[in-house]
Design a protein around this motif. Sequence first.
Motif, PDB file in Angstrom:
ATOM      1  N   VAL A 214      40.496  56.983   6.450  1.00  0.00           N
ATOM      2  CA  VAL A 214      39.770  57.242   5.208  1.00  0.00           C
ATOM      3  C   VAL A 214      38.260  57.251   5.456  1.00  0.00           C
ATOM      4  O   VAL A 214      37.532  58.063   4.862  1.00  0.00           O
ATOM      5  N   VAL A 215      37.772  56.385   6.335  1.00  0.00           N
ATOM      6  CA  VAL A 215      36.344  56.416   6.681  1.00  0.00           C
ATOM      7  C   VAL A 215      35.977  57.780   7.266  1.00  0.00           C
ATOM      8  O   VAL A 215      34.960  58.390   6.905  1.00  0.00           O
ATOM      9  N   GLY A 216      36.816  58.274   8.179  1.00  0.00           N
ATOM     10  CA  GLY A 216      36.560  59.595   8.754  1.00  0.00           C
ATOM     11  C   GLY A 216      36.597  60.684   7.707  1.00  0.00           C
ATOM     12  O   GLY A 216      35.732  61.575   7.685  1.00  0.00           O
ATOM     13  N   PHE A 217      37.597  60.616   6.816  1.00  0.00           N
ATOM     14  CA  PHE A 217      37.688  61.614   5.752  1.00  0.00           C
ATOM     15  C   PHE A 217      36.463  61.554   4.844  1.00  0.00           C
ATOM     16  O   PHE A 217      35.928  62.603   4.440  1.00  0.00           O
ATOM     17  N   ALA A 218      35.998  60.346   4.508  1.00  0.00           N
ATOM     18  CA  ALA A 218      34.822  60.208   3.638  1.00  0.00           C
ATOM     19  C   ALA A 218      33.596  60.860   4.265  1.00  0.00           C
ATOM     20  O   ALA A 218      32.825  61.547   3.585  1.00  0.00           O
ATOM     21  N   ASN A 219      33.407  60.677   5.570  1.00  0.00           N
ATOM     22  CA  ASN A 219      32.295  61.340   6.245  1.00  0.00           C
ATOM     23  C   ASN A 219      32.425  62.855   6.157  1.00  0.00           C
ATOM     24  O   ASN A 219      31.455  63.576   5.880  1.00  0.00           O
ATOM     25  N   ASP A 220      33.641  63.341   6.408  1.00  0.00           N
ATOM     26  CA  ASP A 220      33.883  64.786   6.335  1.00  0.00           C
ATOM     27  C   ASP A 220      33.556  65.337   4.949  1.00  0.00           C
ATOM     28  O   ASP A 220      33.025  66.440   4.804  1.00  0.00           O
ATOM     29  N   ALA A 221      33.899  64.567   3.912  1.00  0.00           N
ATOM     30  CA  ALA A 221      33.808  65.085   2.543  1.00  0.00           C
ATOM     31  C   ALA A 221      32.449  64.866   1.902  1.00  0.00           C
ATOM     32  O   ALA A 221      31.936  65.752   1.199  1.00  0.00           O
ATOM     33  N   TYR A 222      31.838  63.721   2.117  1.00  0.00           N
ATOM     34  CA  TYR A 222      30.645  63.383   1.341  1.00  0.00           C
ATOM     35  C   TYR A 222      29.335  63.785   2.012  1.00  0.00           C
ATOM     36  O   TYR A 222      28.326  63.946   1.329  1.00  0.00           O
ATOM     37  N   TRP A 223      29.332  63.925   3.353  1.00  0.00           N
ATOM     38  CA  TRP A 223      28.132  64.485   3.966  1.00  0.00           C
ATOM     39  C   TRP A 223      27.995  65.931   3.480  1.00  0.00           C
ATOM     40  O   TRP A 223      28.972  66.659   3.345  1.00  0.00           O
ATOM     41  N   PHE A 224      26.805  66.343   3.211  1.00  0.00           N
ATOM     42  CA  PHE A 224      26.507  67.699   2.722  1.00  0.00           C
ATOM     43  C   PHE A 224      27.147  67.978   1.373  1.00  0.00           C
ATOM     44  O   PHE A 224      27.383  69.134   1.005  1.00  0.00           O
ATOM     45  N   ASP A 225      27.431  66.916   0.604  1.00  0.00           N
ATOM     46  CA  ASP A 225      27.964  67.064  -0.760  1.00  0.00           C
ATOM     47  C   ASP A 225      29.205  67.936  -0.815  1.00  0.00           C
ATOM     48  O   ASP A 225      29.425  68.672  -1.775  1.00  0.00           O
ATOM     49  N   GLN A 226      30.015  67.868   0.231  1.00  0.00           N
ATOM     50  CA  GLN A 226      31.290  68.610   0.284  1.00  0.00           C
ATOM     51  C   GLN A 226      31.072  70.122   0.243  1.00  0.00           C
ATOM     52  O   GLN A 226      32.004  70.876  -0.055  1.00  0.00           O
ATOM     53  N   ALA A 227      29.855  70.567   0.567  1.00  0.00           N
ATOM     54  CA  ALA A 227      29.535  71.989   0.453  1.00  0.00           C
ATOM     55  C   ALA A 227      29.531  72.718   1.788  1.00  0.00           C
ATOM     56  O   ALA A 227      29.362  73.937   1.820  1.00  0.00           O
ATOM     57  N   ALA A 228      29.700  72.000   2.905  1.00  0.00           N
ATOM     58  CA  ALA A 228      29.762  72.671   4.198  1.00  0.00           C
ATOM     59  C   ALA A 228      31.058  73.468   4.300  1.00  0.00           C
ATOM     60  O   ALA A 228      32.061  73.138   3.661  1.00  0.00           O
ATOM     61  N   CYS A 229      31.045  74.500   5.124  1.00  0.00           N
ATOM     62  CA  CYS A 229      32.240  75.338   5.249  1.00  0.00           C
ATOM     63  C   CYS A 229      33.432  74.545   5.758  1.00  0.00           C
ATOM     64  O   CYS A 229      34.584  74.873   5.460  1.00  0.00           O
ATOM     65  N   SER A 230      33.187  73.483   6.524  1.00  0.00           N
ATOM     66  CA  SER A 230      34.285  72.702   7.087  1.00  0.00           C
ATOM     67  C   SER A 230      34.583  71.431   6.299  1.00  0.00           C
ATOM     68  O   SER A 230      35.437  70.639   6.711  1.00  0.00           O
TER      69      SER A 230
END
Length: 398
Positions: A214-230
Amino acid sequence: MRFRFGVEGDPVAPSEDRLTVGDPRVVDFLAGVARKLLAPAVARRHPELGSLGYFLRPAELKRSVARMTARQDALVFPRGNVFHLPPANVDTIFVYSWAISALAGNHNVVRISSRSAGAAEVILDALNATDADPVIGRTQRMITYGHDDAVTGALSRWCDLRVVWGGDRAVDTIRKLPLRPSARDLTFPDRTSWAVLSVPGWRAADPAARRTAVVGFANDAYWFDQAACSSPRTIFLVGGAGGGTDTAEVRAEFLDLLLDVVDQRGWTVDPAMAVEKRVNAYELAATGAATALDFPDNRLTAVTLAGAERAPRRWIGAGAFPFAEADSLLDLVPAMTRQDQTVSHFGFTPAELRAFAVELGGRGVDRIVPFGSALTFGALWDGYDLPAEFTRLTTLQS
């Protein structure tokens, strides 16, 4: 950037400004930038710059050069002049493509959006503060200007490769400006990314592994406000035997852990964004795409989708997570399209992931990575081998 012009108007760099693939002057400069980005004070303020600093470490640069030069059948040279137009919504992306291009020995012009701030400013400060051979300043330029077709058109005619990041509309707009006949575009248009969570895999994992995921997922999702292509958007709960108690409990535990991680990180979503998410969620419900909505916190919105095929491909706000269920990864294949870029995963076996990729057959999804790696940039991106894209080959037969 200084040039002399040939008789037909093609820009040719003076001999003292010519770079080679893996030029030591470029390697030294990029390694110096990496040291500044990896400084503890910078990493604390902008943790996403840690990944960038790691990408620019000498060992990583050496691997990139090896990828470029590992040819037995041709000589490898810089492509020439490269014009980069990165997006404004992802502060670090311009450095990745520019760094690979510079490492390939190209002369580069990068247009930095006037809307860039935060981490982008830190990066530019690091670039300016790093000692460099004078050739770096003469061949590598970061510039800012408004939406000016005359300037963009002139740089487009100058370049051998135009790298365009952004939405489909932005790519179409730039493509209206002609390139030289020998030049071409490398485009990164609208993309959508997903997360897949194995219900049996989650059940089998111990509490520490679940929290790490979940920590990894949170980084993926919340960095860049979930607006990055990935950035992952819809979360597919897979293998729950048609839903039921197991799937509901896994989803509830996942969301509880996610909100706890967001609390610990001190991440916030401003009220305007919370309203935006709520409006978009109600729209999904009004169109029949969503069957239930949950707003436990400004920072988190959970949406239950009517089916995997109803997953939205547009950004609906930071911290917005539609959920859908599937019996197996293979059941998701029909829902995937060429627009889809990254699938981040937890709880699946290597055999399951490979079977999913084989069934997709290149028709969609370019990256399948674990939770926490969705935003980790690599030399292979959007299905492109970037070191190869930024170089050109000369065959030599004797």
